[in-house]
Structure formats: C-alpha cells, structure tokens
Design an enzyme around this catalytic site. Structure first.
Site, PDB file in Angstrom:
ATOM      1  N   ASN A   1      29.939  32.959  24.856  1.00 48.20           N
ATOM      2  CA  ASN A   1      29.861  31.529  25.136  1.00 48.20           C
ATOM      3  C   ASN A   1      28.691  30.847  24.431  1.00 48.20           C
ATOM      4  OD1 ASN A   1      30.086  28.951  26.936  1.00 48.20           O
ATOM      5  ND2 ASN A   1      28.023  29.749  27.340  1.00 48.20           N
TER       6      ASN A   1
ATOM      7  N   SER B   1      35.590  28.725  22.046  1.00 46.81           N
ATOM      8  CA  SER B   1      35.794  27.980  20.813  1.00 46.81           C
ATOM      9  C   SER B   1      35.591  26.489  21.093  1.00 46.81           C
ATOM     10  CB  SER B   1      37.198  28.279  20.272  1.00 46.81           C
ATOM     11  OG  SER B   1      37.452  27.577  19.086  1.00 46.81           O
ATOM     12  N   SER B   2      36.372  25.640  20.469  1.00 52.01           N
ATOM     13  CA  SER B   2      36.266  24.196  20.673  1.00 52.01           C
ATOM     14  C   SER B   2      37.507  23.517  20.135  1.00 52.01           C
ATOM     15  CB  SER B   2      35.035  23.644  19.935  1.00 52.01           C
ATOM     16  OG  SER B   2      35.029  22.230  19.956  1.00 52.01           O
TER      17      SER B   2
ATOM     18  N   TYR C   1      29.591  22.563  12.714  1.00 58.27           N
ATOM     19  CA  TYR C   1      29.881  23.176  14.020  1.00 58.27           C
ATOM     20  C   TYR C   1      31.349  23.571  14.107  1.00 58.27           C
ATOM     21  CZ  TYR C   1      30.690  23.379  19.083  1.00 58.27           C
ATOM     22  OH  TYR C   1      31.065  23.760  20.358  1.00 58.27           O
TER      23      TYR C   1
ATOM     24  N   LYS D   1      33.352  27.364  14.701  1.00 61.20           N
ATOM     25  CA  LYS D   1      34.362  27.663  15.716  1.00 61.20           C
ATOM     26  C   LYS D   1      35.675  28.101  15.062  1.00 61.20           C
ATOM     27  CE  LYS D   1      31.779  26.852  19.267  1.00 61.20           C
ATOM     28  NZ  LYS D   1      31.380  27.961  20.166  1.00 61.20           N
TER      29      LYS D   1
END
Length: 254
Positions: A95, A144-145, A159, A163
């Site tokens: 995380n 992830s995102s 960023y 991910k």
C-alpha cells in the site's frame, strides 16, 4: 461476533504504509477479521502506534515495524524487522506510496526517480524477498489507482506511470506465484478522504463537491470502502480471483 471468529483467524498480514489513510483502514479491517497485522511505517511512529492500539482495542493483534522505502536495502530491512515479530506471512498488502503533482513540463529527474523508487521498485523487492516467507495459498494485494487506467488527472503523469507499472507487476506475478495457490491482485482507489488529500479536498465546499461528482455514486470514498475490497480478496472468498485490476473508484471511470 468476536474477532476470534473472524475469517482471517490464524493468518498474519503485512500492510506497508499501514499507519495512516487507506493503509490504516486496511490494517484495521484485516485485524477485525482476525489476522495478526504488521503495521509498517516509514517515519510517523505515533501514527503506527495509534493504529496498533486501535486494532488491539477492537480485540485484534498487531505490531508496528519501521523501514524507509525507496532507498537501497529497504526491502531487506523491512523483512528483518518483520522477522523479529513473526514467522511467515499469509497476506501482503503493498500500500505504501507517494504522489507527485508536478506537471509533465516541470517534474525533475530526482522527483521522478523518487516516486518510482517508492511506488514501483519497493513493492517489487518487498514482494520478491517476501515470497519465501509467504505461505502457500497466500494473498498479495497491490494498491494501484484509477489514474493508471484513465487520464482524469494528467498532472499526476509520473505517479500514474508508477501505478501502471504496479498493474503490470500484478498480472505477471499472478502467473509466477499461481502454482503455489497464491493470488495476486491490484485494487484501484479513486479520490479517498484521507489526510494526504485533505490539503485540497477540504479547502472548500466546491472542492469537495467536485470530487464527489467524479463518482457515479455521488460521494467521496473512505478508507473503509477500499479496505472492504481488500478484505474480500484477502479472504477465502477471493480464492478464484487473481491477476485482476479491481476498480474501487466508486464508478469514477464509468
């Protein structure tokens, strides 16, 4: 129901970046489900102790471990700390991460390298060294995102790239570890109400309303929203799900 009756009783979990925000929500949820939780932190010892205390206060078991990620030898130091408290792990949640909000034209090489070191390189080697400690039929969950699948916030380009790398890692690792019954999945949050996002999310009613409007459900996500998805994947119920990218953005990408 007591925590001893939880579906993860007898399991040990490690949550990197588990002292705050989404990580804390995940750590507390796994603790309520009966797992003994290693709460990893990089620098905020007080927050880690608060998370451990919250888990123990709810009847669970937890301990804090410190290791800075994104620096040489980080994974080895993390697992050395873990080994002082437990033998073997059943659930690994990658995380921990940092953000970069500089636009494409202005992000520098040092910042670019740092965000990749923490968000992509560290999970790779934490997992690589953790694989020998991970028991068969275990679980790996990478956070992830939503920005890895849609250019909704293009100023987060570096960023988002980290991910995307984590997503590729997830898919390929599921095939590597599948023969041991270990599942590997990625969970992708959208905008979540955490202290990391507070600087812009809570600056005005308009900012909050704009963030809420991105979700098909018309609200901002909470750490518990993400933690519940992780808890499913960590449980026996998630045994037949692997190599997947799970959209937990509240329909923001719909």
């Amino acid at each position: 129901m007591s925590v001893l009756a939880g579906r993860l009783t007898g399991k040990t979990a490690l949550v990197t970046g588990g002292s705050r925000g989404i990580g804390r929500g995940i750590a507390e949820r796994l603790g309520r489900d009966g797992a003994r939780v290693a709460v990893h932190y990089a620098s905020n010892e007080a927050a880690a102790k608060e998370t451990v205390a919250a888990i123990e206060g709810a009847g669970g078991s937890a301990f804090a471990i410190r290791a800075e990620l994104g620096v040489p030898g980080d994974a080895a130091r993390l697992w050395a700390e873990f080994d002082r408290h437990a033998e073997g792990v059943d659930i690994l949640v990658n995380n921990a991460g940092i953000g970069s909000t500089r636009p494409f034209a202005s992000i520098g090489e040092e910042e670019y390298d740092r965000v990749f070191a923490v968000n992509a390189k560290a999970p790779f080697f934490v997992t690589q060294l953790g694989a020998e400690r991970l028991r068969d039929d275990g679980r790996i969950i990478n956070i992830s995102s939503g920005v890895s699948h849609a250019a909704v916030l293009p100023d987060l380009i570096a960023y988002a790239m980290t991910k995307g790398a984590l997503d590729v890692f997830t898919r390929n690792l599921s095939k590597v570890l599948g023969p041991r019954g270990i599942t590997v999945n990625a969970v992708a949050p959208g905008i979540v109400d955490t202290d990391v996002n507070a600087d812009w999310l809570r600056t005005s009613e308009e900012a909050w309303a704009g963030a809420a409007a991105m979700s098909a459900l018309g609200r901002v996500g909470t750490p518990a929203d993400i933690a519940d998805v992780v808890a499913f994947l960590a449980s026996e119920d998630g045994r037949w799900v692997t190599g997947q990218w799970v959209d937990a953005t509240g329909g923001s990408l719909a």
